[in-house]
Scaffold this motif. Structure first.
Motif, short mmCIF file in Angstrom:
data_model
loop_
_atom_site.label_atom_id
_atom_site.label_comp_id
_atom_site.label_asym_id
_atom_site.label_seq_id
_atom_site.Cartn_x
_atom_site.Cartn_y
_atom_site.Cartn_z
N SER A 115 84.18 6.30 84.06
CA SER A 115 83.36 5.38 83.29
C SER A 115 82.32 6.17 82.51
O SER A 115 81.82 7.19 82.98
CB SER A 115 82.63 4.39 84.21
N TYR A 158 85.99 3.49 79.32
CA TYR A 158 86.69 3.87 80.54
C TYR A 158 87.89 4.77 80.24
O TYR A 158 88.47 4.70 79.15
CB TYR A 158 87.20 2.64 81.28
N PHE A 170 89.92 2.51 77.32
CA PHE A 170 89.53 1.20 76.83
C PHE A 170 88.01 1.10 76.85
O PHE A 170 87.34 1.85 77.56
CB PHE A 170 90.19 0.07 77.63
N ARG A 171 87.50 0.18 76.06
CA ARG A 171 86.06 0.05 75.93
C ARG A 171 85.65 -1.40 76.12
O ARG A 171 86.38 -2.32 75.74
CB ARG A 171 85.56 0.59 74.58
N ASP A 172 84.47 -1.59 76.70
CA ASP A 172 83.89 -2.91 76.90
C ASP A 172 82.53 -2.89 76.20
O ASP A 172 81.54 -2.41 76.75
CB ASP A 172 83.74 -3.21 78.39
N ASN A 173 82.50 -3.39 74.98
CA ASN A 173 81.27 -3.33 74.20
C ASN A 173 80.15 -4.14 74.84
O ASN A 173 78.98 -3.80 74.72
CB ASN A 173 81.53 -3.83 72.77
N ALA A 174 80.50 -5.20 75.54
CA ALA A 174 79.48 -6.03 76.18
C ALA A 174 78.75 -5.27 77.29
O ALA A 174 77.58 -5.54 77.58
CB ALA A 174 80.12 -7.29 76.75
N LYS A 175 79.46 -4.31 77.90
CA LYS A 175 78.87 -3.50 78.97
C LYS A 175 78.47 -2.12 78.50
O LYS A 175 78.05 -1.29 79.30
CB LYS A 175 79.85 -3.38 80.14
N ASN A 176 78.65 -1.86 77.18
CA ASN A 176 78.32 -0.54 76.61
C ASN A 176 79.01 0.58 77.39
O ASN A 176 78.41 1.63 77.66
CB ASN A 176 76.81 -0.31 76.60
N THR A 177 80.27 0.37 77.71
CA THR A 177 80.99 1.28 78.58
C THR A 177 82.38 1.58 78.02
O THR A 177 83.06 0.68 77.51
CB THR A 177 81.12 0.69 79.99
#
Length: 112
Positions: free
Chosen positions: A21, A79, A70-77
């Motif tokens: 992460s 992976y 992959f990326r989760d923009n809502a979590k600024n993360t």
């Protein structure tokens, strides 16, 4: 630039899995390219995978079919899911974001 902090590295047996992460200190929604690089002992830094803000991905040939970014923009993360790990995947893995922004790295060791 945002600060990038990696986690999830460790020691795993060949054939095992790890998920790395990379948490950013601010929003990554506007960052076009984020990715993962690695540096193995005695070798140059190598691009592992990148992902654009639109979700397009790119992988080095040696990890295709085994790693997924992959990326989760809502979590600024961002992976990196690593499956079917091999000893040659052993390296320090660094998170990257445009432009020329790096994290401190997390060690991944694949060994029996």
């Amino acid at each position: 630039q945002v600060q990038l902090v990696e986690s999830g590295g460790g020691l795993v047996q060949p054939g095992g899995s790890l998920r790395l992460s990379c948490v950013a200190s601010g929003s990554i929604a506007g960052i076009y390219v984020m990715g993962w690089y690695r540096r193995a002992p005695g070798k140059q830094r190598e691009l592992v995978a990148t992902i654009t803000s639109g979700g397009s991905t790119n992988y080095v040939d040696s990890v295709k079919g085994r790693f997924t970014i992959f990326r989760d923009n809502a979590k600024n993360t961002v992976y990196l899911q690593m499956n079917s790990l091999k000893p040659e995947d052993t390296a320090v893995y660094y998170c990257y974001s445009d432009p020329l922004n790096w994290g401190q790295g997390t060690q991944v060791t694949v060994s029996s």
